[in-house]
Scaffold this motif. Structure first.
Motif: not given
Length: 103
Positions: A60-79
């Motif tokens: 998720a890149r909040y372009v104007n805020d120069e914020l990028t969030v990356v989430v990696l999960a190894n659980l099928a039920e993860a959100k």
């Protein structure tokens, strides 16, 4: 991705613009060239997620805020999308607060 080392600004602009349909209207899903384009709480957002064999991810890149969030999960039920949104809200709320002056 805030410089032109990888791509020209015009390429990013094209990627982050909803693709147009044959009738000339932007697609209703807000999908550009590999990115979902939208806004969340007044912040411009480009994002994408994926899943494969029990693994899930989101960027998720909040372009104007120069914020990028990356989430990696190894659980099928993860959100990961929900986690990324929560993390971004914490950061954006904190960055918008005025500094408290000592009394």
């Amino acid at each position: 991705m805030y410089t032109e080392k990888l791509l020209k600004k015009s390429s990013f602009d094209q990627m982050w613009t909803p693709a147009k349909l044959k009738n000339g209207q932007p697609n209703k899903d807000g999908y550009g060239f590999g990115w979902f384009i939208g806004e969340r709480h007044g912040h411009r957002l480009v994002s994408h997620d994926g899943a494969w064999q029990g693994f899930k991810s989101t960027i998720a890149r909040y372009v104007n805020d120069e914020l990028t969030v990356v989430v990696l999960a190894n659980l099928a039920e993860a959100k990961p999308g929900d986690i990324a949104e929560h993390l971004a809200e914490m950061y954006l709320a904190k960055s918008s607060q005025e500094p408290v002056s000592p009394q």
